[in-house]
Scaffold this motif. Structure first.
Motif, PDB file in Angstrom:
ATOM      1  N   GLN A   1      32.122  17.421   0.926  1.00 46.84           N
ATOM      2  CA  GLN A   1      32.068  17.348   2.381  1.00 46.84           C
ATOM      3  C   GLN A   1      31.082  18.383   2.938  1.00 46.84           C
ATOM      4  O   GLN A   1      30.338  18.093   3.862  1.00 46.84           O
ATOM      5  N   LEU A   2      31.064  19.575   2.352  1.00 46.97           N
ATOM      6  CA  LEU A   2      30.136  20.614   2.784  1.00 46.97           C
ATOM      7  C   LEU A   2      28.688  20.162   2.588  1.00 46.97           C
ATOM      8  O   LEU A   2      27.830  20.396   3.443  1.00 46.97           O
TER       9      LEU A   2
ATOM     10  N   ARG B   1      27.610  17.070   2.626  1.00 42.99           N
ATOM     11  CA  ARG B   1      27.324  16.074   3.680  1.00 42.99           C
ATOM     12  C   ARG B   1      27.058  16.747   5.029  1.00 42.99           C
ATOM     13  O   ARG B   1      26.195  16.305   5.793  1.00 42.99           O
ATOM     14  N   GLU B   2      27.787  17.801   5.327  1.00 40.55           N
ATOM     15  CA  GLU B   2      27.577  18.526   6.574  1.00 40.55           C
ATOM     16  C   GLU B   2      26.197  19.172   6.605  1.00 40.55           C
ATOM     17  O   GLU B   2      25.511  19.152   7.633  1.00 40.55           O
TER      18      GLU B   2
ATOM     19  N   ASP C   1      23.625  16.493   7.271  1.00 44.28           N
ATOM     20  CA  ASP C   1      23.598  16.136   8.693  1.00 44.28           C
ATOM     21  C   ASP C   1      22.924  17.221   9.522  1.00 44.28           C
ATOM     22  O   ASP C   1      22.096  16.926  10.390  1.00 44.28           O
ATOM     23  N   LYS C   2      23.263  18.477   9.261  1.00 44.93           N
ATOM     24  CA  LYS C   2      22.708  19.589  10.036  1.00 44.93           C
ATOM     25  C   LYS C   2      21.186  19.676   9.871  1.00 44.93           C
ATOM     26  O   LYS C   2      20.464  19.957  10.813  1.00 44.93           O
TER      27      LYS C   2
END
Length: 161
Positions: A2-3, A5-6, A9-10
């Motif tokens: 998840q990190l 993926r974040e 996105d960022k």
């Protein structure tokens, strides 16, 4: 995960997709089952995508490794670098035919058969053909290596270099 993926996105990263096999990693066990995963991805931001419009990521096949390499190439191969690579490839292919003959064509045939065996293994869950074909390809690689070694010794004997 998840990190990751974040962060994607960022940073504005986008998965470029791919052409070829859907997997970049594989493991074949002697009991017949296999594991297939897409571990590697090519990511880019908007600036890169605007600079290299219509580029394609190709999943190449690797015989002696569990990992398949990625090749990123512009869709329109009119760039100087790609033209030089293609020219070099043609010259190397001609040289290979003249000096090595049938080993190259036999390797290409075995690679195509391996791709078919991998497709069958994904469906049937039996990787015996994959392991067998990889072994035959590795034998051809050994033969090719011996040919290169012999050629280098001949060249050394001629030039004493």
């Amino acid at each position: 995960m998840q990190l990751f993926r974040e962060v994607m996105d960022k940073c504005g990263f986008i998965d470029l997709g791919f052409v070829g096999s859907q997997f970049t990693w594989q493991k074949h066990f002697t009991d017949g089952h296999s594991i297939w995963k897409r571990l590697d991805k090519a990511l880019a931001n908007n600036e890169w995508m605007l600079r290299f419009v219509d580029s394609r990521v190709h999943h190449l096949s690797a015989i002696s490794s569990n990992y398949n390499p990625l090749w990123i190439m512009p869709k329109n191969p009119n760039t100087r670098i790609v033209q030089k690579i293609e020219k070099c490839g043609k010259e190397l292919k001609h040289w290979s035919k003249v000096d090595f003959g049938n080993v190259r064509s036999e390797l290409n045939l075995k690679r195509r058969l391996l791709v078919e065996a991998e497709k069958e293994a994904m469906q049937s869950r039996d990787n015996a053909h994959v392991r067998s074909r990889k072994a035959k390809i590795n034998d051809l690689f050994d033969k090719e290596s011996r040919m290169w070694l012999q050629r280098s010794k001949v060249l050394w004997a001629k030039t004493r270099d």
